[in-house]
Design a protein around this motif. Sequence first.
Motif, PDB file in Angstrom:
ATOM      1  N   ASP A   1      82.906 -28.471 -24.210  1.00  0.00           N
ATOM      2  CA  ASP A   1      83.713 -29.569 -24.756  1.00  0.00           C
ATOM      3  C   ASP A   1      83.463 -29.796 -26.260  1.00  0.00           C
ATOM      4  OD1 ASP A   1      81.137 -30.362 -24.389  1.00  0.00           O
ATOM      5  OD2 ASP A   1      81.611 -32.342 -23.548  1.00  0.00           O
ATOM      6  N   VAL A   2      82.852 -28.786 -26.914  1.00  0.00           N
ATOM      7  CA  VAL A   2      82.521 -28.963 -28.331  1.00  0.00           C
ATOM      8  C   VAL A   2      83.499 -28.218 -29.234  1.00  0.00           C
ATOM      9  CG1 VAL A   2      80.836 -28.206 -30.085  1.00  0.00           C
ATOM     10  CG2 VAL A   2      80.055 -29.521 -28.105  1.00  0.00           C
TER      11      VAL A   2
ATOM     12  N   GLY B   1      86.248 -16.833 -28.125  1.00  0.00           N
ATOM     13  CA  GLY B   1      87.013 -17.939 -27.578  1.00  0.00           C
ATOM     14  C   GLY B   1      86.428 -19.328 -27.797  1.00  0.00           C
ATOM     15  N   ARG B   2      85.290 -19.419 -28.509  1.00  0.00           N
ATOM     16  CA  ARG B   2      84.758 -20.752 -28.770  1.00  0.00           C
ATOM     17  C   ARG B   2      85.612 -21.441 -29.838  1.00  0.00           C
ATOM     18  NH1 ARG B   2      82.354 -20.443 -24.234  1.00  0.00           N
ATOM     19  NH2 ARG B   2      82.276 -22.680 -24.623  1.00  0.00           N
TER      20      ARG B   2
ATOM     21  N   LYS C   1      91.761 -36.940 -33.405  1.00  0.00           N
ATOM     22  CA  LYS C   1      92.897 -36.400 -32.655  1.00  0.00           C
ATOM     23  C   LYS C   1      92.499 -35.798 -31.319  1.00  0.00           C
ATOM     24  CE  LYS C   1      96.085 -35.321 -36.371  1.00  0.00           C
ATOM     25  NZ  LYS C   1      96.234 -34.296 -37.421  1.00  0.00           N
ATOM     26  N   ASN C   2      91.210 -35.555 -31.134  1.00  0.00           N
ATOM     27  CA  ASN C   2      90.754 -34.916 -29.888  1.00  0.00           C
ATOM     28  C   ASN C   2      89.686 -35.758 -29.203  1.00  0.00           C
ATOM     29  OD1 ASN C   2      91.966 -31.957 -29.996  1.00  0.00           O
ATOM     30  ND2 ASN C   2      91.260 -32.467 -32.062  1.00  0.00           N
ATOM     31  N   PRO C   3      90.080 -36.952 -28.724  1.00  0.00           N
ATOM     32  CA  PRO C   3      89.079 -37.874 -28.185  1.00  0.00           C
ATOM     33  C   PRO C   3      88.329 -37.314 -26.979  1.00  0.00           C
ATOM     34  CG  PRO C   3      91.329 -38.660 -27.767  1.00  0.00           C
ATOM     35  CD  PRO C   3      91.448 -37.506 -28.693  1.00  0.00           C
ATOM     36  N   GLU C   4      88.929 -36.337 -26.288  1.00  0.00           N
ATOM     37  CA  GLU C   4      88.243 -35.793 -25.104  1.00  0.00           C
ATOM     38  C   GLU C   4      87.221 -34.731 -25.487  1.00  0.00           C
ATOM     39  OE1 GLU C   4      91.173 -35.046 -26.276  1.00  0.00           O
ATOM     40  OE2 GLU C   4      91.224 -32.852 -26.185  1.00  0.00           O
TER      41      GLU C   4
ATOM     42  N   PHE D   1      72.657 -33.366 -28.365  1.00  0.00           N
ATOM     43  CA  PHE D   1      72.810 -32.161 -27.533  1.00  0.00           C
ATOM     44  C   PHE D   1      71.459 -31.543 -27.176  1.00  0.00           C
ATOM     45  CE2 PHE D   1      76.785 -32.766 -29.692  1.00  0.00           C
ATOM     46  CZ  PHE D   1      77.734 -32.485 -28.719  1.00  0.00           C
ATOM     47  N   ASP D   2      70.392 -32.221 -27.600  1.00  0.00           N
ATOM     48  CA  ASP D   2      69.042 -31.797 -27.258  1.00  0.00           C
ATOM     49  C   ASP D   2      68.796 -30.328 -27.593  1.00  0.00           C
ATOM     50  OD1 ASP D   2      66.534 -32.161 -26.378  1.00  0.00           O
ATOM     51  OD2 ASP D   2      66.992 -31.920 -24.242  1.00  0.00           O
TER      52      ASP D   2
END
Lengths: 81, 364
Positions: free
Chosen positions: B85-86, B111-112, B129-132, B303-304
Motif C-alpha cells: 500500500d506504499v 511493478g512497485r 489524491k490517494n487516501p487509501e 514502518f519499523d
Amino acid sequence: MCLAIPSKIVKIENNVATIDVDGVRRQASLLLIESPKIGDYVIVHAGFAINKINEEDAMESLKLIREAASLIFDKPKKGDG
Amino acid sequence: MTLKHIQEYRDPGISRKIVERIKEISQKQIRLMEVCGTHTTSIFRNGIRSLLPETISLLSGPGCPVCVTAQNEIDAFIELSKFDDVIITTFGDLMRVPGTHSSLQNQRANGRDIRMVYSTFDALEIARKNPEKKVVFLGVGFETTAPTIAASIITANKMNLDNFFVFSAHKVLPPALFTLMESREDTKIDGFLLPGHVSVIIGTKGYQPFFETYQVPCVVAGFEPVDILQAILMLVEQIETGKPKLANGYQRAVTFDGNRKAQTIMQEVFETADANWRGLGIIPLSGLKTRKEFAAFDAQQVFDIELGETEDPKGCACGEILLGLKTPPECPLYKRKCAPLQPIGPCMVSSEGTCAAYHRYHDI
Ligand code: SF4
C-alpha cells in the motif's frame, strides 16, 4: 539538484509564486523566505524559494573583482615568462 | 529575462584575468576541495581544472547528497517500496543507485509504485489524491533540501494528512568538514570552497566552529565560472600570505546569519543525530532525524525499518574519492564495469557525482 540561476517572481497566490527563468514558468513555494514580493529574484531549490538575490550586491562584487583583476595588469609583469 | 549580473559572472574576459592573477601569486603546491555537487558539475562543465596552474589540485569532496547516502539507507528505501500500500516518492537521482540486491528503478520495473517528483509538494499532492495509500518521501540532501522537507511535514500536519511520511536520511555538512580534516596526513587539504546553497541556509556563521578549530582557509562560493575562480583566488591569497579566513565569495546570495526562517523550520521538525556517510563512516551529529513531536510522519518508525549492516559495493572506490584520496580513473572499475548507464557506485549515478562528472567531461 540546485537551480543556481535566480528566477523572477511574477505572481504570488497563497504563498506560492509563479516564477520565470529565462521564459520558463514554474511554481515555487514561498514558505521559506521572508516577505517575498513580485519582481524579486529568488533562488529556487526543489520547488522552494530559498532566498532572494541582491542584484546590487551582485554588481558591486563584480566591480570589486574587476578592479582587483585590472590592478595586476597595470603592474609591470614579472620577467620569469 | 536573465539578470544582468549572470552574463557578467560568465564573462570569459574576467575569468581570464582572475586566472592570470592566480598564476601570478600561486607558489605553493596546494590541494583545494569543493564540497558541493553543483560546484563539481560547474567546475567540470566550465573546464576550470584545466585553466589552473599545476600548483593547484582541485578535489571533489562529499558534496553530492546521493553519493554520501549509505548503502543501508538505500536498502531501507527498497524495503519500503515492497509494502503493497506504499507509494514511494523521490527526486530522480536516487532511482538508479544500486542497493545490496536491487535499486529503486528495478523495483519499479517489478511493478512497485515509485514516482519521481520535482518538489515535496508534489508528494503531498499524491498523498491527498490517494487516501487509501501511504505515500513515503525519501528525504536525501543537505541543509538546502532539509528545510523544504520540514516545510512539507508541517504542511501535512496542518492539512491533517495521515498518509504522508518521510524517511529522513538528511545530512548536515559542517561535521563532515571536521572528518575531512581528521583523516590521514596524506589527505591534507589546504583550503575549502564551501557550498553556495547550503550556505544560503546556514550562513557563513555555520562554519565558524570548524574554522576556529582548524584555521584552514575557507571561502563560500557561487556557481558561475567567475564565482568559482574568484573563490579559488581568495583561497590562494589566504594560503600564500599565511592568513586563513572564513570568507564569503557569494555575497549576493549568502549572509552571515543565513536564512533564519528556513533554519527555524528545519529545527522545528528535525534534530541532529549521528549519521552514516558512505566512505566516511559514522559522523557524530551529522544527520537529521525527525523529532518526537512529528513521529507520526517518520517512515522509519511507522514502518519499523531496521537499518542493516551493509557493505559498499566491492571494488568501488567512492569512499576514497569522497575523501580526496583517489580520482575516478584510479578506480579499477571506472569505465570498465562502471558507467553512467550501468553504475556500480553512487558517485557514478548522480549527475553531481565525481565519477559521473569525470565520465562526462574527461577524455581519458
Ligand atoms: S567508478 Fe564506479 S565503482 Fe569506481 S568509484 Fe566511481 S562509482 Fe565507485
